[in-house]
Design an enzyme around this catalytic site. Sequence first.
Site, short mmCIF file in Angstrom:
data_model
loop_
_atom_site.label_atom_id
_atom_site.label_comp_id
_atom_site.label_asym_id
_atom_site.label_seq_id
_atom_site.Cartn_x
_atom_site.Cartn_y
_atom_site.Cartn_z
N GLY A 12 73.10 11.66 124.50
CA GLY A 12 73.16 12.54 122.74
C GLY A 12 71.92 13.25 122.76
O GLY A 12 70.93 12.69 122.86
N ARG A 16 71.54 14.34 114.32
CA ARG A 16 70.71 13.04 113.04
C ARG A 16 69.77 13.69 112.93
O ARG A 16 68.84 13.17 111.98
CB ARG A 16 71.12 12.42 112.44
CG ARG A 16 73.08 11.99 112.30
CD ARG A 16 74.23 10.85 111.98
NE ARG A 16 73.96 10.92 113.94
CZ ARG A 16 75.14 9.70 114.21
NH1 ARG A 16 75.83 8.85 113.58
NH2 ARG A 16 75.39 9.15 115.18
N THR A 79 80.60 8.67 124.29
CA THR A 79 80.86 7.55 124.68
C THR A 79 81.65 7.15 125.85
O THR A 79 80.82 6.98 127.20
CB THR A 79 80.23 6.16 123.83
OG1 THR A 79 81.35 6.29 123.00
CG2 THR A 79 79.36 6.76 122.82
N GLU A 155 85.94 3.71 114.57
CA GLU A 155 84.80 3.91 114.31
C GLU A 155 85.08 4.62 112.75
O GLU A 155 85.87 4.73 112.19
CB GLU A 155 84.67 5.49 114.77
CG GLU A 155 84.43 5.36 116.28
CD GLU A 155 83.15 4.55 117.27
OE1 GLU A 155 82.00 4.81 116.21
OE2 GLU A 155 83.66 3.89 117.25
N ASN A 228 70.03 6.32 114.02
CA ASN A 228 70.64 7.75 115.34
C ASN A 228 69.89 8.84 113.93
O ASN A 228 69.67 9.73 113.68
CB ASN A 228 71.72 7.60 113.29
CG ASN A 228 72.58 6.64 114.87
OD1 ASN A 228 72.47 6.91 115.70
ND2 ASN A 228 73.84 5.94 114.05
N ARG A 333 35.63 8.03 123.91
CA ARG A 333 36.46 8.30 125.46
C ARG A 333 36.19 8.25 126.20
O ARG A 333 35.47 6.96 127.18
CB ARG A 333 35.81 10.76 125.04
CG ARG A 333 35.93 10.61 123.55
CD ARG A 333 34.86 12.02 123.46
NE ARG A 333 35.89 12.74 124.31
CZ ARG A 333 34.91 13.94 125.16
NH1 ARG A 333 34.17 14.30 124.55
NH2 ARG A 333 35.81 14.58 125.76
N TYR A 387 26.41 20.05 129.70
CA TYR A 387 27.28 21.28 129.50
C TYR A 387 26.31 22.71 129.88
O TYR A 387 26.81 22.66 128.27
CB TYR A 387 28.91 21.41 128.73
CG TYR A 387 29.27 21.72 129.75
CD1 TYR A 387 30.90 22.23 130.57
CD2 TYR A 387 30.65 22.76 127.88
CE1 TYR A 387 31.79 23.18 130.49
CE2 TYR A 387 31.90 23.69 128.42
CZ TYR A 387 32.24 23.97 129.23
OH TYR A 387 33.02 24.20 129.85
N ALA A 423 9.91 11.47 120.62
CA ALA A 423 10.65 12.30 119.70
C ALA A 423 10.55 13.56 119.83
O ALA A 423 9.90 13.96 119.91
CB ALA A 423 10.86 11.91 118.18
N ARG A 440 7.65 19.26 123.03
CA ARG A 440 7.97 19.76 122.23
C ARG A 440 7.09 20.90 121.67
O ARG A 440 5.68 20.30 121.69
CB ARG A 440 8.49 18.62 121.15
CG ARG A 440 7.56 17.85 120.55
CD ARG A 440 7.15 16.90 119.32
NE ARG A 440 6.18 15.63 119.20
CZ ARG A 440 5.75 14.97 118.94
NH1 ARG A 440 7.19 14.27 119.49
NH2 ARG A 440 5.42 13.71 119.16
C1 UD1 Z 1 78.82 3.99 118.20
C2 UD1 Z 1 79.68 3.84 118.98
C3 UD1 Z 1 79.83 2.42 117.30
C4 UD1 Z 1 78.47 1.73 117.12
C5 UD1 Z 1 77.41 2.27 117.84
C6 UD1 Z 1 76.31 1.56 117.89
C7 UD1 Z 1 80.98 5.05 119.62
C8 UD1 Z 1 82.08 5.97 119.88
N1 UD1 Z 1 80.80 4.33 118.82
O1 UD1 Z 1 78.57 4.95 117.25
O2 UD1 Z 1 81.03 1.78 117.68
O3 UD1 Z 1 79.08 1.14 116.56
O4 UD1 Z 1 77.43 3.17 118.63
O5 UD1 Z 1 75.03 2.11 117.05
O6 UD1 Z 1 80.89 4.75 120.88
N2 UD1 Z 1 75.75 9.29 124.15
C9 UD1 Z 1 76.07 9.75 124.83
N3 UD1 Z 1 76.57 10.57 125.63
C10 UD1 Z 1 78.12 11.36 124.51
C11 UD1 Z 1 77.37 10.77 123.49
C12 UD1 Z 1 76.72 9.67 123.13
O7 UD1 Z 1 74.76 9.63 125.94
O8 UD1 Z 1 78.45 12.09 124.84
C13 UD1 Z 1 74.87 8.26 123.95
C14 UD1 Z 1 74.24 8.81 122.70
O9 UD1 Z 1 72.41 8.90 123.50
C15 UD1 Z 1 73.02 7.33 122.79
C16 UD1 Z 1 74.62 6.48 122.62
O10 UD1 Z 1 75.63 7.35 123.46
O11 UD1 Z 1 72.45 6.44 122.65
C17 UD1 Z 1 75.27 6.19 120.65
O12 UD1 Z 1 75.64 7.96 120.97
P1 UD1 Z 1 75.87 7.47 119.19
O13 UD1 Z 1 76.02 9.42 119.07
O14 UD1 Z 1 74.48 7.22 118.41
O15 UD1 Z 1 76.74 6.31 118.41
P2 UD1 Z 1 76.80 6.34 117.02
O16 UD1 Z 1 77.82 7.06 116.18
O17 UD1 Z 1 76.12 5.45 117.21
CA CA Z 2 73.95 4.93 118.01
#
Ligand code: UD1
Ligand code: CA
Length: 459
Positions: A12, A16, A79, A155, A228, A333, A387, A423, A440
């Site tokens: 994802g 947000r 997901t 959801e 998120n 450093r 340098y 010095a 100096r």
């Molecule tokens: C998701 C769950 C929700 C749960 C919440 C917990 C789903 C539909 N919902 O919601 O039930 O309560 O997590 O935190 O699963 N991702 C992908 N590919 C995609 C979409 C998402 O890899 O196409 C990954 C995102 O990078 C993320 C994770 O899946 O790491 C969850 O996605 P996100 O969009 O954050 O789901 P939530 O709305 O939080």
């Molecule tokens: Ca999430």
Amino acid sequence: MANRYAVILAAGQGTRMKSKLYKVLHPVLGRPMVQHVIDQLKPTNLDKLVTVVGFGADMVKDHIGQTSEFVIQEEQLGTGHAVLQAEELLKDKDGTTIVVCGDTPLITNNTYQALFEHHEKTGAKATILTAQAPDPTGYGRVVRNEQKEVERIVEHKDATEEERAITEINTGTYCFDNKALFEALKDVSNDNVQGEYYLPDVIEILKQKQQKVSAYLTPTFEETLGINDRVALAQAEQIMKKRINERHMRNGATLIDPDNTYIGPDVTIESDVVIYPGSIITGESIIHSNAEIGPHTEITDCVVGEKTVVKQSVATNSKIGARVQVGPYAHIRPQAAIGNDAKIGNFVEVKKSAIGNNSKVSHLSYIGDADVGNNVNVGCGTITVNYDGRHKYLTTIEDDAFIGCNSNLIAPVTVGKGAYVAAGSTINKDVPKDSLSIARARQTNKEGYAQKLKNRQKD
Ligand code: UD1
Ligand code: CA
């Protein structure tokens, strides 16, 4: 024990977060959140770990490439669709597959372990890790029937008012029978408010096929926080910080103000170390016993010796010996090696230099590309001129030498053992051992001349 596999969802974009950086790479205490997930999952004895990354997410691949296999989800269709990308690597395997979101960095190995064990014990085809959320807004809700059995997950966006009142949430972590998971995923549709293929729909699908599904309710909601947006990111930072700081306090370190002390996950702190407010210690730093750090000190990838005191200073990728005084306001450093009983005082910068045991650079100096021996005194305002605009050169100051205040040592140059530099000298030739070098302009005093000047100003 059945074979164990893991799929981490990290494709994802994280809209947000309002960021150009992929969500799962946002750091929590200096480490990308997906890396926290991998670190906590690894000790559960996985036969395979697959991370689903977004198309073009080279940075994500670069970060996890060492620790996980990955597959690409070209379009973020949900997901469920994300898990399907791992099908080629997993479909024929017997065993348990844990699916974890890459944006839940706080879940601990203990919780993963407990989930696996619960799942394997009950023989369910799917087990959801659930939690009671004080404020469930945004999470998927766990819908149970009259017998309190899990029916499905809804959801937030698709939920009715009644369903939204449910406080048991889906943490986004599940164990599945591997083959049952990929079988059920084929039946997931995107007929919902977000038009996405939801992984949680697998629960209802299995249930309809009379398969056993279960939930493991973790008592630690705090761990399951999904990141998120930046508000949740800050919450995660707080929780992780508290967890790490408490570990160090229980191991015998004093943190004067734990809320204002930031210690990375890989830092080692021995007993009787005292850390003052506003300090940030990260990387693979090791702080040996009885050292005092801070206030307002940043230490990254450093070893700090026993009884050393570092105040209001910044030190990076260096080794500081025992009983050393650093600061206030010193900058150490990379690649500095400070010996035991040394002093690096206020407004001193040291870079890629060795400072021997018992040597002192007490005030306002720059020591770069230098090899300074033992028992050397470097006077206030000394500069190694390392340098020439193109190349860097080495300054060597041998044991027992004494460098007078405000000297320039133009490298490459050596000040021999036991030698003195007067010095205000600008040294561009080697100084033999045990000699005094003065470089100096000579002073001229014109007696009575001041009156003449004053008279001239009156005209
Ligand atoms: C998701 C769950 C929700 C749960 C919440 C917990 C789903 C539909 N919902 O919601 O039930 O309560 O997590 O935190 O699963 N991702 C992908 N590919 C995609 C979409 C998402 O890899 O196409 C990954 C995102 O990078 C993320 C994770 O899946 O790491 C969850 O996605 P996100 O969009 O954050 O789901 P939530 O709305 O939080
Ligand atoms: Ca999430």
